[in-house]
Design a protein around this motif. Structure first.
Motif, PDB file in Angstrom:
ATOM      1  N   UNK A  34      62.183  22.889  32.821  1.00  0.00           N
ATOM      2  CA  UNK A  34      61.418  21.774  32.264  1.00  0.00           C
ATOM      3  C   UNK A  34      60.783  22.169  30.934  1.00  0.00           C
ATOM      4  N   UNK A  35      60.679  21.201  30.056  1.00  0.00           N
ATOM      5  CA  UNK A  35      60.018  21.448  28.777  1.00  0.00           C
ATOM      6  C   UNK A  35      58.518  21.567  29.001  1.00  0.00           C
ATOM      7  N   UNK A  36      57.897  22.434  28.246  1.00  0.00           N
ATOM      8  CA  UNK A  36      56.447  22.457  28.269  1.00  0.00           C
ATOM      9  C   UNK A  36      55.946  21.240  27.508  1.00  0.00           C
ATOM     10  N   UNK A  37      54.693  20.888  27.706  1.00  0.00           N
ATOM     11  CA  UNK A  37      54.130  19.750  26.984  1.00  0.00           C
ATOM     12  C   UNK A  37      54.179  20.012  25.486  1.00  0.00           C
ATOM     13  N   UNK A  38      54.071  21.268  25.097  1.00  0.00           N
ATOM     14  CA  UNK A  38      54.137  21.636  23.678  1.00  0.00           C
ATOM     15  C   UNK A  38      55.497  21.264  23.094  1.00  0.00           C
ATOM     16  N   UNK A  39      56.552  21.425  23.879  1.00  0.00           N
ATOM     17  CA  UNK A  39      57.900  21.077  23.427  1.00  0.00           C
ATOM     18  C   UNK A  39      58.197  19.585  23.596  1.00  0.00           C
ATOM     19  N   UNK A  40      57.681  18.999  24.652  1.00  0.00           N
ATOM     20  CA  UNK A  40      58.011  17.614  24.985  1.00  0.00           C
ATOM     21  C   UNK A  40      57.336  16.605  24.064  1.00  0.00           C
ATOM     22  N   UNK A  41      56.133  16.903  23.601  1.00  0.00           N
ATOM     23  CA  UNK A  41      55.404  15.937  22.788  1.00  0.00           C
ATOM     24  C   UNK A  41      56.137  15.561  21.501  1.00  0.00           C
ATOM     25  N   UNK A  42      56.640  16.535  20.717  1.00  0.00           N
ATOM     26  CA  UNK A  42      57.372  16.126  19.511  1.00  0.00           C
ATOM     27  C   UNK A  42      58.654  15.341  19.822  1.00  0.00           C
ATOM     28  N   UNK A  43      59.321  15.666  20.907  1.00  0.00           N
ATOM     29  CA  UNK A  43      60.548  14.952  21.280  1.00  0.00           C
ATOM     30  C   UNK A  43      60.208  13.514  21.656  1.00  0.00           C
ATOM     31  N   UNK A  44      59.166  13.347  22.455  1.00  0.00           N
ATOM     32  CA  UNK A  44      58.737  12.007  22.846  1.00  0.00           C
ATOM     33  C   UNK A  44      58.309  11.201  21.621  1.00  0.00           C
ATOM     34  N   UNK A  45      57.575  11.839  20.718  1.00  0.00           N
ATOM     35  CA  UNK A  45      57.139  11.155  19.494  1.00  0.00           C
ATOM     36  C   UNK A  45      58.352  10.756  18.651  1.00  0.00           C
ATOM     37  N   UNK A  46      59.300  11.677  18.505  1.00  0.00           N
ATOM     38  CA  UNK A  46      60.509  11.365  17.739  1.00  0.00           C
ATOM     39  C   UNK A  46      61.234  10.172  18.341  1.00  0.00           C
ATOM     40  N   UNK A  47      61.364  10.147  19.651  1.00  0.00           N
ATOM     41  CA  UNK A  47      62.067   9.051  20.308  1.00  0.00           C
ATOM     42  C   UNK A  47      61.325   7.734  20.139  1.00  0.00           C
ATOM     43  N   UNK A  48      59.995   7.785  20.170  1.00  0.00           N
ATOM     44  CA  UNK A  48      59.209   6.571  19.937  1.00  0.00           C
ATOM     45  C   UNK A  48      59.443   6.071  18.508  1.00  0.00           C
ATOM     46  N   UNK A  49      59.418   6.986  17.552  1.00  0.00           N
ATOM     47  CA  UNK A  49      59.665   6.604  16.156  1.00  0.00           C
ATOM     48  C   UNK A  49      61.074   6.039  15.978  1.00  0.00           C
ATOM     49  N   UNK A  50      62.042   6.638  16.666  1.00  0.00           N
ATOM     50  CA  UNK A  50      63.420   6.127  16.613  1.00  0.00           C
ATOM     51  C   UNK A  50      63.461   4.704  17.164  1.00  0.00           C
ATOM     52  N   UNK A  51      62.794   4.493  18.284  1.00  0.00           N
ATOM     53  CA  UNK A  51      62.747   3.159  18.878  1.00  0.00           C
ATOM     54  C   UNK A  51      62.097   2.143  17.967  1.00  0.00           C
ATOM     55  N   UNK A  52      61.032   2.549  17.284  1.00  0.00           N
ATOM     56  CA  UNK A  52      60.366   1.639  16.350  1.00  0.00           C
ATOM     57  C   UNK A  52      61.282   1.302  15.172  1.00  0.00           C
ATOM     58  N   UNK A  53      61.989   2.306  14.666  1.00  0.00           N
ATOM     59  CA  UNK A  53      62.927   2.100  13.560  1.00  0.00           C
ATOM     60  C   UNK A  53      64.035   1.124  13.974  1.00  0.00           C
ATOM     61  N   UNK A  54      64.596   1.363  15.164  1.00  0.00           N
ATOM     62  CA  UNK A  54      65.669   0.489  15.644  1.00  0.00           C
ATOM     63  C   UNK A  54      65.161  -0.921  15.918  1.00  0.00           C
ATOM     64  N   UNK A  55      63.985  -1.027  16.509  1.00  0.00           N
ATOM     65  CA  UNK A  55      63.419  -2.348  16.787  1.00  0.00           C
ATOM     66  C   UNK A  55      63.297  -3.150  15.496  1.00  0.00           C
ATOM     67  N   UNK A  56      62.889  -2.481  14.428  1.00  0.00           N
ATOM     68  CA  UNK A  56      62.800  -3.139  13.123  1.00  0.00           C
ATOM     69  C   UNK A  56      64.187  -3.595  12.668  1.00  0.00           C
TER      70      UNK A  56
END
Length: 93
Positions: A4-26
């Protein structure tokens, strides 16, 4: 074996995916009030398996559904760009 990813590793990935989703939604023309909801679906898609391929399957299917001219190469390039953006945002918080 999957580690499992540590929270230190998971947070940037989750943030990146959220940003990707926002970009695509636009790109899809999703109303501003619904963009966060779509972005959450991209974040959740990444919980299926390690790596980015689960997200790629989801967003490429969504791109096809919306009939938007965005290639897989475009998405992968945006993911690479957003990796840096997410890391910078988190570093600045």
């Amino acid at each position: 074996e999957i580690y499992p990813l540590s929270i230190h590793d998971a947070l940037p990935i989750s943030r990146r995916n959220r940003l990707l989703g926002e970009w695509l939604a636009d790109k899809f023309g999703v109303p501003a009030s619904e963009r966060a909801d779509y972005a959450k679906t991209v974040v959740i898609a990444d919980m299926d398996e390690p790596g980015i391929e689960d997200v790629m399957r989801k967003v490429m299917a969504d791109i096809a559904t919306h009939g938007v001219d965005i290639s897989e190469a475009d998405v992968r390039a945006k993911i690479s760009e957003l990796d840096g953006v997410a890391a910078q945002q988190i570093a600045n918080e």
